[in-house]
Scaffold this motif. Structure first.
Motif, PDB file in Angstrom:
ATOM      1  N   UNK A  62       0.485  -8.593  -1.544  1.00  0.00           N
ATOM      2  CA  UNK A  62       1.134  -8.583  -2.884  1.00  0.00           C
ATOM      3  C   UNK A  62       2.065  -7.223  -3.015  1.00  0.00           C
ATOM      4  N   UNK A  63       1.784  -6.113  -2.593  1.00  0.00           N
ATOM      5  CA  UNK A  63       2.513  -4.931  -2.712  1.00  0.00           C
ATOM      6  C   UNK A  63       3.794  -5.063  -1.697  1.00  0.00           C
ATOM      7  N   UNK A  64       3.978  -5.637  -0.635  1.00  0.00           N
ATOM      8  CA  UNK A  64       4.877  -5.935   0.072  1.00  0.00           C
ATOM      9  C   UNK A  64       5.925  -7.024  -0.621  1.00  0.00           C
ATOM     10  N   UNK A  65       5.158  -7.929  -1.239  1.00  0.00           N
ATOM     11  CA  UNK A  65       6.327  -9.049  -1.887  1.00  0.00           C
ATOM     12  C   UNK A  65       6.659  -8.671  -3.058  1.00  0.00           C
ATOM     13  N   UNK A  66       6.066  -7.431  -3.768  1.00  0.00           N
ATOM     14  CA  UNK A  66       6.956  -7.029  -5.143  1.00  0.00           C
ATOM     15  C   UNK A  66       7.819  -5.939  -4.749  1.00  0.00           C
ATOM     16  N   UNK A  67       7.419  -5.156  -3.887  1.00  0.00           N
ATOM     17  CA  UNK A  67       8.085  -3.748  -3.543  1.00  0.00           C
ATOM     18  C   UNK A  67       7.126  -2.755  -3.339  1.00  0.00           C
ATOM     19  N   UNK A  68       6.995  -1.990  -2.252  1.00  0.00           N
ATOM     20  CA  UNK A  68       6.138  -0.901  -2.192  1.00  0.00           C
ATOM     21  C   UNK A  68       6.232   0.096  -3.166  1.00  0.00           C
ATOM     22  N   UNK A  69       7.348   0.329  -3.849  1.00  0.00           N
ATOM     23  CA  UNK A  69       7.648   1.513  -4.856  1.00  0.00           C
ATOM     24  C   UNK A  69       7.595   0.941  -6.354  1.00  0.00           C
ATOM     25  N   UNK A  70       7.250  -0.574  -6.559  1.00  0.00           N
ATOM     26  CA  UNK A  70       7.604  -1.198  -7.798  1.00  0.00           C
ATOM     27  C   UNK A  70       6.041  -1.458  -8.329  1.00  0.00           C
ATOM     28  N   UNK A  71       5.662  -0.576  -9.612  1.00  0.00           N
ATOM     29  CA  UNK A  71       4.453  -1.335 -10.131  1.00  0.00           C
ATOM     30  C   UNK A  71       4.499  -2.714 -10.630  1.00  0.00           C
ATOM     31  N   UNK A  72       5.583  -3.000 -11.437  1.00  0.00           N
ATOM     32  CA  UNK A  72       5.924  -4.644 -11.810  1.00  0.00           C
ATOM     33  C   UNK A  72       5.615  -5.451 -10.503  1.00  0.00           C
ATOM     34  N   UNK A  73       6.069  -4.874  -9.579  1.00  0.00           N
ATOM     35  CA  UNK A  73       6.099  -5.891  -8.390  1.00  0.00           C
ATOM     36  C   UNK A  73       4.675  -6.134  -7.803  1.00  0.00           C
ATOM     37  N   UNK A  74       3.872  -5.006  -7.790  1.00  0.00           N
ATOM     38  CA  UNK A  74       2.571  -5.233  -7.390  1.00  0.00           C
ATOM     39  C   UNK A  74       1.706  -6.264  -8.137  1.00  0.00           C
ATOM     40  N   UNK A  75       1.864  -6.092  -9.488  1.00  0.00           N
ATOM     41  CA  UNK A  75       1.539  -6.960 -10.419  1.00  0.00           C
ATOM     42  C   UNK A  75       1.943  -8.676 -10.325  1.00  0.00           C
ATOM     43  N   UNK A  76       3.120  -8.745 -10.130  1.00  0.00           N
ATOM     44  CA  UNK A  76       3.776  -9.949 -10.024  1.00  0.00           C
ATOM     45  C   UNK A  76       3.364 -10.591  -8.567  1.00  0.00           C
ATOM     46  N   UNK A  77       3.346  -9.756  -7.472  1.00  0.00           N
ATOM     47  CA  UNK A  77       2.949 -10.029  -6.379  1.00  0.00           C
ATOM     48  C   UNK A  77       1.494 -10.557  -6.077  1.00  0.00           C
ATOM     49  N   UNK A  78       0.755  -9.869  -6.927  1.00  0.00           N
ATOM     50  CA  UNK A  78      -0.756 -10.159  -6.883  1.00  0.00           C
ATOM     51  C   UNK A  78      -1.185 -11.288  -7.749  1.00  0.00           C
ATOM     52  N   UNK A  79      -0.542 -11.630  -8.758  1.00  0.00           N
ATOM     53  CA  UNK A  79      -0.820 -12.772  -9.692  1.00  0.00           C
ATOM     54  C   UNK A  79      -0.183 -13.971  -8.751  1.00  0.00           C
ATOM     55  N   UNK A  80       0.972 -13.794  -8.175  1.00  0.00           N
ATOM     56  CA  UNK A  80       1.654 -14.959  -7.333  1.00  0.00           C
ATOM     57  C   UNK A  80       0.643 -15.558  -6.158  1.00  0.00           C
ATOM     58  N   UNK A  81       0.248 -14.437  -5.417  1.00  0.00           N
ATOM     59  CA  UNK A  81      -0.623 -14.689  -4.332  1.00  0.00           C
ATOM     60  C   UNK A  81      -1.883 -15.199  -4.573  1.00  0.00           C
ATOM     61  N   UNK A  82      -2.419 -14.876  -5.805  1.00  0.00           N
ATOM     62  CA  UNK A  82      -3.893 -15.196  -6.107  1.00  0.00           C
ATOM     63  C   UNK A  82      -3.514 -16.840  -6.636  1.00  0.00           C
ATOM     64  N   UNK A  83      -2.619 -17.146  -7.474  1.00  0.00           N
ATOM     65  CA  UNK A  83      -2.446 -18.313  -7.915  1.00  0.00           C
ATOM     66  C   UNK A  83      -2.192 -19.425  -6.695  1.00  0.00           C
ATOM     67  N   UNK A  84      -1.207 -18.973  -5.890  1.00  0.00           N
ATOM     68  CA  UNK A  84      -0.852 -19.659  -4.685  1.00  0.00           C
ATOM     69  C   UNK A  84      -2.088 -19.952  -3.622  1.00  0.00           C
ATOM     70  N   UNK A  85      -3.016 -18.832  -3.479  1.00  0.00           N
ATOM     71  CA  UNK A  85      -4.304 -19.082  -2.856  1.00  0.00           C
ATOM     72  C   UNK A  85      -5.057 -20.477  -3.493  1.00  0.00           C
TER      73      UNK A  85
END
Length: 298
Positions: A232-255
């Motif tokens: 999730x952190x890599x998906x959204x960007x390691x320096x982006x708080x918004x990216x961490x949230x978007x990445x986490x939700x995306x991966x959770x729903x995808x799984x």
């Protein structure tokens, strides 16, 4: 439709947990420029500590607050005693230390509290009748609490990094530690704060994920969560708080959707799907969706 909504809610719940731990990874990276590979086991250790406090007749909310404090202190001590000395000599040595912490914290938790699985009490109502009905699907209050905690944490971290002196200093240290030091920033204190915040956020993720059925507290509880959070952190960007949230939700729903609708993907392949996402991101977009490209002046 009811089945789809149930899987969507499951994905949102798991994704919120992934996003919480991904935020811890982003906080370390934004504050120190380092990726903490021991983040999952640090969360596991503090969750065991919270569980132990509940067995001593301590209310679960007090135990959670104590675990957050313990996570902050432990994270700061790790940075001060282990990370900082080796980082001055070799940046790659930090990776070795983090991997050592990964196995060390896991073994220490097993040594202190045993390898048997435990049941961590939930801070939210989690009975069979404690849910909201949405289109016939059930959204349990403990899952709703995890989502609420993610939103609250995102707001706090955004305010911290954008509008506080400490947040500004953390960003400066991550961007260029030497220049920040010359500008008067107390780099050593900022690094400790970054790791401490990461430890506290990881503790929050641990105490919220373990009460969710069918999760139980064991020595392997946080392993898949950490892999998914890293993706999730890599998906959204390691320096982006918004990216961490978007990445986490995306991966959770995808799984959740892959597990529910693709017959050959079960629980054993969920972790593989997260690893595949990590590899794909590194090939296609190394900075992530919201990551900032680093420019080097030559």
């Amino acid at each position: 439709m009811e089945l789809f909504l149930e899987r969507l809610i499951t994905g949102l719940t798991n994704g919120s947990v992934y996003a919480l731990l991904a935020l811890a990874l982003v906080v370390v990276f934004r504050g120190t420029g380092t990726l903490n590979f021991a983040q999952g086991e640090l969360a596991l250790f503090t969750t065991f500590f919270a569980w132990w406090l509940t067995t001593q007749s301590m209310p679960v909310w007090i135990a959670i607050i104590a675990s957050l404090i313990a996570g902050f202190v432990l994270g700061a001590l790790i940075e001060r005693l282990l990370i900082r000395p080796v980082q001055r000599r070799n940046d790659m040595a930090v990776l070795i230390v983090a991997l050592g912490l990964f196995t060390g914290l896991n073994s220490l938790a097993g040594l202190i509290w045993g390898s048997e699985t435990k049941i961590m009490p939930s801070p939210f109502p989690n009975g069979i009748d404690d849910y909201l009905s949405i289109g016939g699907a059930r959204l349990y209050f403990d899952a709703l609490g995890v989502m609420g905690a993610l939103v609250a944490l995102m707001i706090v971290l955004t305010l911290l990094f954008r509008y506080t002196r400490v947040g500004l200093h953390m960003r400066a240290v991550a961007d260029n530690g030497e220049s920040a030091t010359l500008a008067g920033v107390r780099t050593s204190r900022i690094l400790a704060i970054g790791w401490g915040l990461s430890g506290a956020i990881g503790a929050l993720a641990g105490v919220l994920v373990t009460p969710l059925a069918p999760q139980q507290l064991g020595l392997t509880t946080m392993f898949h969560v950490f892999i998914a959070a890293s993706a999730a952190a890599l998906f959204g960007g390691l320096d982006s708080l918004t990216g961490a949230v978007v990445g986490g939700i995306t991966i959770g729903v995808l799984e959740a959707m892959l597990t529910g609708y693709v017959s050959f993907i079960g629980g054993s392949l969920q972790q593989t799907s997260s690893l595949f996402i990590i590899v794909a991101i590194l090939f296609l977009r190394p900075n992530g969706l919201f990551g900032t490209k680093r420019l080097v002046r030559v």
